[in-house]
Design a protein around this motif. Sequence first.
Motif, PDB file in Angstrom:
ATOM      1  N   MET A  51      37.722  36.060  28.941  1.00  0.00           N
ATOM      2  CA  MET A  51      38.451  36.171  30.186  1.00  0.00           C
ATOM      3  C   MET A  51      37.455  36.158  31.349  1.00  0.00           C
ATOM      4  O   MET A  51      36.444  36.855  31.294  1.00  0.00           O
ATOM      5  CB  MET A  51      39.259  37.472  30.185  1.00  0.00           C
ATOM      6  CG  MET A  51      40.011  37.707  31.469  1.00  0.00           C
ATOM      7  SD  MET A  51      41.008  39.215  31.445  1.00  0.00           S
ATOM      8  CE  MET A  51      42.290  38.731  30.316  1.00  0.00           C
ATOM      9  N   PRO A  52      37.716  35.387  32.387  1.00  0.00           N
ATOM     10  CA  PRO A  52      36.784  35.286  33.517  1.00  0.00           C
ATOM     11  C   PRO A  52      36.632  36.595  34.285  1.00  0.00           C
ATOM     12  O   PRO A  52      37.477  37.468  34.220  1.00  0.00           O
ATOM     13  CB  PRO A  52      37.433  34.233  34.417  1.00  0.00           C
ATOM     14  CG  PRO A  52      38.393  33.497  33.566  1.00  0.00           C
ATOM     15  CD  PRO A  52      38.832  34.460  32.517  1.00  0.00           C
ATOM     16  N   HIS A  53      35.560  36.675  35.037  1.00  0.00           N
ATOM     17  CA  HIS A  53      35.321  37.791  35.936  1.00  0.00           C
ATOM     18  C   HIS A  53      35.992  37.490  37.273  1.00  0.00           C
ATOM     19  O   HIS A  53      36.343  36.350  37.554  1.00  0.00           O
ATOM     20  CB  HIS A  53      33.822  37.976  36.161  1.00  0.00           C
ATOM     21  CG  HIS A  53      33.106  38.527  34.972  1.00  0.00           C
ATOM     22  ND1 HIS A  53      33.180  37.977  33.715  1.00  0.00           N
ATOM     23  CD2 HIS A  53      32.288  39.589  34.853  1.00  0.00           C
ATOM     24  CE1 HIS A  53      32.439  38.679  32.881  1.00  0.00           C
ATOM     25  NE2 HIS A  53      31.886  39.672  33.553  1.00  0.00           N
ATOM     26  N   SER A  54      36.141  38.506  38.135  1.00  0.00           N
ATOM     27  CA  SER A  54      36.718  38.334  39.465  1.00  0.00           C
ATOM     28  C   SER A  54      35.806  38.971  40.499  1.00  0.00           C
ATOM     29  O   SER A  54      35.219  40.023  40.261  1.00  0.00           O
ATOM     30  CB  SER A  54      38.084  39.020  39.593  1.00  0.00           C
ATOM     31  OG  SER A  54      39.025  38.440  38.740  1.00  0.00           O
ATOM     32  N   ILE A  55      35.712  38.338  41.663  1.00  0.00           N
ATOM     33  CA  ILE A  55      35.008  38.931  42.789  1.00  0.00           C
ATOM     34  C   ILE A  55      36.054  39.585  43.673  1.00  0.00           C
ATOM     35  O   ILE A  55      37.021  38.941  44.087  1.00  0.00           O
ATOM     36  CB  ILE A  55      34.215  37.877  43.576  1.00  0.00           C
ATOM     37  CG1 ILE A  55      33.102  37.301  42.698  1.00  0.00           C
ATOM     38  CG2 ILE A  55      33.636  38.497  44.853  1.00  0.00           C
ATOM     39  CD1 ILE A  55      32.287  36.201  43.352  1.00  0.00           C
ATOM     40  N   VAL A  56      35.888  40.859  43.947  1.00  0.00           N
ATOM     41  CA  VAL A  56      36.821  41.591  44.795  1.00  0.00           C
ATOM     42  C   VAL A  56      36.501  41.203  46.240  1.00  0.00           C
ATOM     43  O   VAL A  56      35.506  41.643  46.808  1.00  0.00           O
ATOM     44  CB  VAL A  56      36.711  43.108  44.578  1.00  0.00           C
ATOM     45  CG1 VAL A  56      37.735  43.848  45.425  1.00  0.00           C
ATOM     46  CG2 VAL A  56      36.866  43.457  43.103  1.00  0.00           C
ATOM     47  N   ASP A  59      32.593  33.547  31.290  1.00  0.00           N
ATOM     48  CA  ASP A  59      32.582  34.974  30.974  1.00  0.00           C
ATOM     49  C   ASP A  59      31.238  35.442  30.427  1.00  0.00           C
ATOM     50  O   ASP A  59      31.183  36.261  29.527  1.00  0.00           O
ATOM     51  CB  ASP A  59      33.720  35.291  29.995  1.00  0.00           C
ATOM     52  CG  ASP A  59      34.017  36.777  29.904  1.00  0.00           C
ATOM     53  OD1 ASP A  59      33.761  37.495  30.884  1.00  0.00           O
ATOM     54  OD2 ASP A  59      34.487  37.225  28.845  1.00  0.00           O
ATOM     55  N   CYS A  60      30.155  34.905  30.984  1.00  0.00           N
ATOM     56  CA  CYS A  60      28.821  35.290  30.497  1.00  0.00           C
ATOM     57  C   CYS A  60      28.388  36.661  31.012  1.00  0.00           C
ATOM     58  O   CYS A  60      27.550  37.317  30.401  1.00  0.00           O
ATOM     59  CB  CYS A  60      27.788  34.230  30.877  1.00  0.00           C
ATOM     60  SG  CYS A  60      27.476  34.089  32.653  1.00  0.00           S
ATOM     61  N   GLY A  61      28.937  37.075  32.162  1.00  0.00           N
ATOM     62  CA  GLY A  61      28.628  38.394  32.702  1.00  0.00           C
ATOM     63  C   GLY A  61      27.381  38.465  33.562  1.00  0.00           C
ATOM     64  O   GLY A  61      27.037  39.544  34.053  1.00  0.00           O
ATOM     65  N   ILE A  62      26.689  37.361  33.760  1.00  0.00           N
ATOM     66  CA  ILE A  62      25.463  37.382  34.559  1.00  0.00           C
ATOM     67  C   ILE A  62      25.756  37.805  35.994  1.00  0.00           C
ATOM     68  O   ILE A  62      25.018  38.592  36.582  1.00  0.00           O
ATOM     69  CB  ILE A  62      24.737  36.025  34.501  1.00  0.00           C
ATOM     70  CG1 ILE A  62      24.211  35.792  33.089  1.00  0.00           C
ATOM     71  CG2 ILE A  62      23.606  35.963  35.524  1.00  0.00           C
ATOM     72  CD1 ILE A  62      23.636  34.406  32.855  1.00  0.00           C
TER      73      ILE A  62
END
Length: 75
Positions: free
Chosen positions: A1-6, A48-51
Motif C-alpha cells: 500500500m502506498p504512503h501518503s504525504i499529509v 511502498d519502499c518506505g524511503i
Amino acid sequence: MPHSIVTDVCEGVADCVDACPVACIHPGPGKNVQGTDWYWIDFSTCIDCGICFQVCPVTGAIVQEERPDLQKTPS
C-alpha cells in the motif's frame, strides 16, 4: 500500500523527492495552510519502499498508508 504525504503538515523540505527510487513524489500547486510548498505521492507509482518516510525530517508529514483524505492530490 502506498504512503501518503499529509499536505497540511508537509513543510516542502523535499528530501523525499531525491530519495524516491521511482520518482512518484511531485510538487503540489501553490502553498499549504502553513504557507509552505508541499508534495504529493502518486499512489499508482509508489512501490511502498518506505524511503520517503525514513528521510523526511518533519514528524507526521508522511504516513505509512494510502490516505487520500490527508493528501491533497492535484487533479
